[in-house]
Design a protein around this motif. Structure first.
Motif, PDB file in Angstrom:
ATOM      1  N   PHE A  81      40.832  38.108  50.008  1.00  0.00           N
ATOM      2  CA  PHE A  81      41.209  39.266  48.217  1.00  0.00           C
ATOM      3  C   PHE A  81      40.288  38.711  47.269  1.00  0.00           C
ATOM      4  O   PHE A  81      40.508  37.446  47.480  1.00  0.00           O
ATOM      5  CB  PHE A  81      42.490  38.542  48.484  1.00  0.00           C
ATOM      6  N   ARG A  82      39.063  39.741  46.926  1.00  0.00           N
ATOM      7  CA  ARG A  82      39.167  39.013  45.710  1.00  0.00           C
ATOM      8  C   ARG A  82      38.886  40.423  44.668  1.00  0.00           C
ATOM      9  O   ARG A  82      37.650  41.106  44.832  1.00  0.00           O
ATOM     10  CB  ARG A  82      36.701  38.656  45.986  1.00  0.00           C
ATOM     11  N   ALA A  83      39.736  39.411  43.647  1.00  0.00           N
ATOM     12  CA  ALA A  83      40.248  40.668  43.308  1.00  0.00           C
ATOM     13  C   ALA A  83      39.723  40.624  41.520  1.00  0.00           C
ATOM     14  O   ALA A  83      39.864  39.450  41.133  1.00  0.00           O
ATOM     15  CB  ALA A  83      41.662  41.104  43.238  1.00  0.00           C
ATOM     16  N   VAL A  84      39.969  41.887  40.663  1.00  0.00           N
ATOM     17  CA  VAL A  84      39.860  40.995  39.213  1.00  0.00           C
ATOM     18  C   VAL A  84      41.110  42.377  38.406  1.00  0.00           C
ATOM     19  O   VAL A  84      41.018  43.105  39.138  1.00  0.00           O
ATOM     20  CB  VAL A  84      38.449  41.686  38.528  1.00  0.00           C
ATOM     21  N   TRP A  85      41.537  42.031  37.536  1.00  0.00           N
ATOM     22  CA  TRP A  85      42.250  42.411  36.435  1.00  0.00           C
ATOM     23  C   TRP A  85      41.759  43.087  35.927  1.00  0.00           C
ATOM     24  O   TRP A  85      41.011  42.580  34.628  1.00  0.00           O
ATOM     25  CB  TRP A  85      43.604  41.647  36.047  1.00  0.00           C
ATOM     26  N   ILE A  86      42.091  44.791  35.308  1.00  0.00           N
ATOM     27  CA  ILE A  86      41.665  45.141  34.475  1.00  0.00           C
ATOM     28  C   ILE A  86      43.001  45.450  33.888  1.00  0.00           C
ATOM     29  O   ILE A  86      43.491  46.911  33.849  1.00  0.00           O
ATOM     30  CB  ILE A  86      40.684  46.544  34.968  1.00  0.00           C
ATOM     31  N   ALA A  87      42.510  44.955  32.399  1.00  0.00           N
ATOM     32  CA  ALA A  87      43.788  45.058  31.115  1.00  0.00           C
ATOM     33  C   ALA A  87      43.463  46.124  30.784  1.00  0.00           C
ATOM     34  O   ALA A  87      42.878  45.899  29.596  1.00  0.00           O
ATOM     35  CB  ALA A  87      44.565  43.512  30.558  1.00  0.00           C
ATOM     36  N   GLU A 117      31.146  51.194  34.640  1.00  0.00           N
ATOM     37  CA  GLU A 117      30.376  49.670  34.761  1.00  0.00           C
ATOM     38  C   GLU A 117      30.371  48.414  35.397  1.00  0.00           C
ATOM     39  O   GLU A 117      30.754  48.001  35.607  1.00  0.00           O
ATOM     40  CB  GLU A 117      30.623  49.661  33.480  1.00  0.00           C
ATOM     41  N   ILE A 118      32.461  48.727  35.151  1.00  0.00           N
ATOM     42  CA  ILE A 118      33.400  47.128  35.773  1.00  0.00           C
ATOM     43  C   ILE A 118      33.031  47.303  36.985  1.00  0.00           C
ATOM     44  O   ILE A 118      32.960  46.391  37.113  1.00  0.00           O
ATOM     45  CB  ILE A 118      34.510  47.411  35.361  1.00  0.00           C
ATOM     46  N   LEU A 119      33.505  48.424  37.904  1.00  0.00           N
ATOM     47  CA  LEU A 119      33.411  48.708  38.894  1.00  0.00           C
ATOM     48  C   LEU A 119      31.954  48.135  39.872  1.00  0.00           C
ATOM     49  O   LEU A 119      31.924  47.417  40.244  1.00  0.00           O
ATOM     50  CB  LEU A 119      33.773  50.048  40.295  1.00  0.00           C
ATOM     51  N   ASP A 120      30.755  49.015  39.078  1.00  0.00           N
ATOM     52  CA  ASP A 120      29.698  48.429  39.708  1.00  0.00           C
ATOM     53  C   ASP A 120      29.154  46.898  39.414  1.00  0.00           C
ATOM     54  O   ASP A 120      28.201  46.336  40.040  1.00  0.00           O
ATOM     55  CB  ASP A 120      28.402  49.429  39.092  1.00  0.00           C
ATOM     56  N   THR A 121      29.598  46.323  38.339  1.00  0.00           N
ATOM     57  CA  THR A 121      29.581  44.712  38.123  1.00  0.00           C
ATOM     58  C   THR A 121      30.016  44.479  39.548  1.00  0.00           C
ATOM     59  O   THR A 121      29.281  43.325  39.672  1.00  0.00           O
ATOM     60  CB  THR A 121      29.821  44.833  36.651  1.00  0.00           C
ATOM     61  N   TYR A 122      31.036  44.224  38.770  1.00  0.00           N
ATOM     62  CA  TYR A 122      32.322  43.197  39.824  1.00  0.00           C
ATOM     63  C   TYR A 122      32.000  43.989  42.218  1.00  0.00           C
ATOM     64  O   TYR A 122      31.655  43.296  42.402  1.00  0.00           O
ATOM     65  CB  TYR A 122      33.571  43.462  40.314  1.00  0.00           C
ATOM     66  N   VAL A 132      41.301  45.891  42.733  1.00  0.00           N
ATOM     67  CA  VAL A 132      40.865  45.783  41.505  1.00  0.00           C
ATOM     68  C   VAL A 132      41.710  45.864  41.161  1.00  0.00           C
ATOM     69  O   VAL A 132      42.771  46.956  41.511  1.00  0.00           O
ATOM     70  CB  VAL A 132      40.018  47.104  40.737  1.00  0.00           C
ATOM     71  N   ILE A 133      43.158  45.812  39.860  1.00  0.00           N
ATOM     72  CA  ILE A 133      44.651  45.652  40.099  1.00  0.00           C
ATOM     73  C   ILE A 133      44.429  46.445  38.304  1.00  0.00           C
ATOM     74  O   ILE A 133      44.106  44.940  37.099  1.00  0.00           O
ATOM     75  CB  ILE A 133      44.877  43.865  40.359  1.00  0.00           C
ATOM     76  N   VAL A 134      44.006  47.408  37.743  1.00  0.00           N
ATOM     77  CA  VAL A 134      44.430  47.872  36.883  1.00  0.00           C
ATOM     78  C   VAL A 134      45.377  48.229  36.431  1.00  0.00           C
ATOM     79  O   VAL A 134      46.217  49.179  36.547  1.00  0.00           O
ATOM     80  CB  VAL A 134      44.217  49.509  37.257  1.00  0.00           C
ATOM     81  N   GLN A 135      45.699  47.995  34.433  1.00  0.00           N
ATOM     82  CA  GLN A 135      47.476  47.893  34.056  1.00  0.00           C
ATOM     83  C   GLN A 135      47.077  49.569  34.387  1.00  0.00           C
ATOM     84  O   GLN A 135      46.405  50.308  32.989  1.00  0.00           O
ATOM     85  CB  GLN A 135      47.009  47.548  33.369  1.00  0.00           C
ATOM     86  N   ILE A 136      47.687  50.356  34.796  1.00  0.00           N
ATOM     87  CA  ILE A 136      48.561  52.193  34.297  1.00  0.00           C
ATOM     88  C   ILE A 136      49.464  52.047  34.058  1.00  0.00           C
ATOM     89  O   ILE A 136      49.937  53.264  33.806  1.00  0.00           O
ATOM     90  CB  ILE A 136      48.338  52.728  36.221  1.00  0.00           C
TER      91      ILE A 136
END
Length: 510
Positions: free
Chosen positions: A34-40, A64-69, A77-81
C-alpha cells in the motif's frame, strides 16, 4: 595490455555494481504494498489550491497530483470528501463545500459531479480511491455566517456541541449516528469507491480548561458507565454500524481508519507503548483501535506516526514495533508525516533520508504492509531530494495494493485476447471483459531486458489499465521501448477486492 585489463576489471566491477543494485532493489521492492497519499481539502490544504479556482484549474491541479504520484509509483489516494458537515458531491444530506466552490451550498459552475469525476480520473491511472470523511467535525470556527442554511448547524442545532473554537456533532445521540450512517451509505451506494476512510478526529482533542459538554446526553444514555467508557462505547457503536453497512452494500469496499499514533502510554497501561504522548486515542479521543481490530470491524488501520525515527517522546521506530505487535485481524499501514520535511523544530526532518529510512524499517515488519503520507503537497514540486531517493530506491518499481483483508479469493477467469498486432512503434491487442467475473483492471507485464518473463517481479509491471465499459473490448497498446526486444508479455485480471487472476501469455509476431 595492462590498461586493457584494468578497463575490463573496471567494466566488470561496474556491471556487478549495477547487478547488485538492481538485485537489491528487487529484494526490497515488494510487488504488493500500500502506497497512499492523503489529499486534504479542508481549508484547501492540498486541493483545490484555493476555493475560488475555476473548474478547469481544479481539474488540472487534481490531475497534476495524480500524475506526480503515479510517476513516484504510488497506488492509492485518500481524498477528503467531507470535512465540516459539507460535501464534495451532490447530496441532500449536506451542502456543497465552500472549499470547493467558494460559497457553502453553491454547486460547481459549470456543474459537474466532482466526486464521480475524481474517481474516474483516479481509476484511469490505476489508483485506488479511498473516500475520506470526517464524521464528527461540523465547523472549522464559530463564524456560522459562512454556513449554508442547509447545514446541520441550522437544521439540527440540538445535534451540536460548541467546543474549542468549533462546533461538533454530538457522538452520543442516536439520531446523529443514524444521520452520519446515511452519509456513509449514500457514498458507498452511489460511487465506485474502493474504501471509506475516517481520520483521527473522533471526540475532539482535549483543551485545557474547556469542557466538551455532553453531560445531558450522558445523563440520558450513560446507563451506569463511566463517562470515558460511555464515550468509547459511542464511538465503537458507530464504527461497528458503519462496518456492517458498508459490507452489506458492497462487500469489496474497505473500511479504514487512521487513528492518532499512540493508543495509550505505558505509564498508564502495561499494554501501552513506550511513549510520553500528551494525548492518546483511548484516554483523550475515546477511540479504541484495539477493540476495532479484535471485533473485525475494520479492514485496515493507518496509525499516524508523524514523528522522526528517534523522537525522544514518541519514536517512530518504537511505535512501529508496538503497532506491529498489537495488530490482529486487520491490515496495518503506517501514516508518515511528509509535511514535516525541512519545516519542523525536530531537525531530524532536515535529513532527506528520514522518510526513506522510515519506509525501510516499516518493511522489516512482515505484518505491516505499506505506508500513507500526509499530505499531497509535500512532494508536489517540493522536497525533490527526498523524492529522488525514493524513486531510485524504495519506490523504484510500481506495486499493487494489497488484497482486501480476509477476502482473498480465486479470480475464476483468465484474460482472453484477440486482434494481436505489432509494428516498429508498438504492440497491441484487445481484451474482452470476462463473462462470469467482476474485474476492475488488466495488468500488463513484460521484461525490458533479456530476462525471463516473471509476473512476480515488480520491475516487469508495464501498466495497469482500468475497464471503463464492460461491453466494449479494452484496447491495450504497449510502446516498443517498454518491451524492448521481447515478443511476449503476460496479462492478468485484478478484481474489485484486489485479487489477481492467473496469467495469459500474449505472443506477438512481426
Amino acid at each position: 595490455m595492462k590498461n586493457h585489463k584494468h578497463t575490463l576489471l573496471l567494466l566488470a566491477f561496474l556491471l556487478l555494481s549495477i547487478w547488485n543494485s538492481n538485485a537489491q532493489a528487487l529484494a526490497t521492492n515488494p510487488k504488493n504494498e500500500f502506497r497512499a497519499v492523503w489529499i486534504a481539502t479542508v481549508v484547501n490544504i492540498d486541493w483545490p489550491k484555493t476555493s475560488t479556482d475555476n473548474v478547469a484549474k481544479q481539474k488540472a491541479d487534481y490531475i497534476e497530483i495524480l500524475d506526480t504520484y503515479k510517476k513516484l509509483n504510488y497506488n492509492a489516494v485518500i481524498v477528503q470528501i467531507r470535512s465540516v458537515g459539507d460535501a464534495f458531491y451532490p447530496t441532500k444530506l449536506a451542502p456543497w463545500s465552500r472549499f470547493l466552490t467558494g460559497k457553502e451550498g453553491q454547486a460547481p459552475k459549470p456543474y459537474f459531479d466532482t466526486l464521480a469525476w475524481m474517481i474516474a480520473e483516479t481509476h484511469a491511472r490505476g489508483f485506488e480511491f479511498h473516500a475520506w470523511l470526517n464524521p464528527y467535525r461540523a465547523t472549522m470556527d464559530y463564524n456560522t455566517s459562512l454556513l449554508s442554511p442547509e447545514h446541520d448547524y441550522f437544521k439540527h442545532p440540538e445535534w451540536m456541541i460548541k467546543y474549542g473554537g468549533k462546533y461538533y456533532y454530538n457522538p452520543a445521540l442516536p439520531e446523529v449516528q443514524n444521520h452520519l450512517l446515511k452519509v456513509v451509505e449514500e457514498v458507498v451506494q452511489n460511487y465506485d469507491i474502493d474504501a471509506i476512510h475516517f481520520d483521527d478526529y473522533f471526540y475532539p482533542y482535549r483543551i485545557k480548561g474547556e469542557l466538551f459538554d455532553d453531560t445531558a446526553s450522558f445523563s440520558t444514555y450513560g446507563n451506569g458507565m463511566s463517562i470515558a467508557d460511555w464515550r468509547r462505547s459511542n464511538v465503537n457503536t458507530f464504527v461497528k454500524e458503519v462496518s456492517i453497512s458498508i459490507k452489506n452494500i458492497k462487500p469489496w469496499v474497505q473500511f479504514g481508519i487512521s487513528p492518532f499514533g499512540v493508543w495509550r502510554n505505558k505509564s498508564v497501561d502495561p499494554r501501552g507503548s513506550e511513549t510520553e504522548a500528551g494525548q492518546t486515542n483511548y484516554d483523550d479521543l475515546f477511540a479504541d483501535p484495539l477493540a476495532w481490530m479484535e471485533n473485525k470491524w475494520i479492514d485496515y488501520l493507518v496509525p499516524q506516526l508523524y514523528w522522526s525515527m528517534d523522537h525522544p517522546k514518541a519514536s517512530y521506530s518504537k511505535l512501529l514495533r508496538w503497532w506491529s505487535e498489537n495488530s490482529t485481524n486487520t491490515a496495518i499501514y503506517i501514516g508518515n508525516g511528509t509535511y514535516k520535511i525541512n519545516t519542523d523544530s525536530d531537525k531530524r526532518w532536515n535529513n532527506p533520508n528520514e522518510i526513506p529510512n522510515q519506509i525501510d524499517i516499516t518493511r522489516s515488519y512482515k505484518n505491516v504492509q505499506g505506508n500513507a503520507f500526509f499530505s499531497a503537497k509535500s512532494f508536489l514540486n517540493r522536497n525533490q531530494s527526498v523524492t529522488k531517493l525514493l524513486l531510485e530506491n524504495q519506490y523504484k518499481y510500481p506495486a499493487l495494493p494489497n488484497v482486501v483483508p480476509n477476502l482473498i479469493r480465486k479470480v475464476a477467469e483468465v484474460p482472453t485476447v484477440n486482434s494481436i498486432a505489432k509494428n516498429a512503434l508498438s504492440s497491441r491487442f484487445n481484451v474482452n471483459y470476462p463473462l462470469n467475473s467482476s474485474v476492475r483492471y488488466v495488468m500488463i507485464y513484460g521484461p525490458t531486458t533479456q530476462t525471463a518473463l516473471d509476473i512476480n517481479d515488480p520491475s516487469q509491471i508495464i501498466d495497469k489499465i482500468a475497464f471503463n465499459d464492460k461491453k466494449e473490448a479494452l484496447e491495450v497498446v504497449i510502446p516498443s521501448y517498454k518491451l524492448d526486444k521481447s515478443n511476449t508479455c503476460a496479462i492478468t485480471f485484478i478484481d474489485f477486492y484486489g485479487n489477481e487472476s492467473e496469467a495469459t501469455l500474449v505472443n506477438f509476431t512481426l
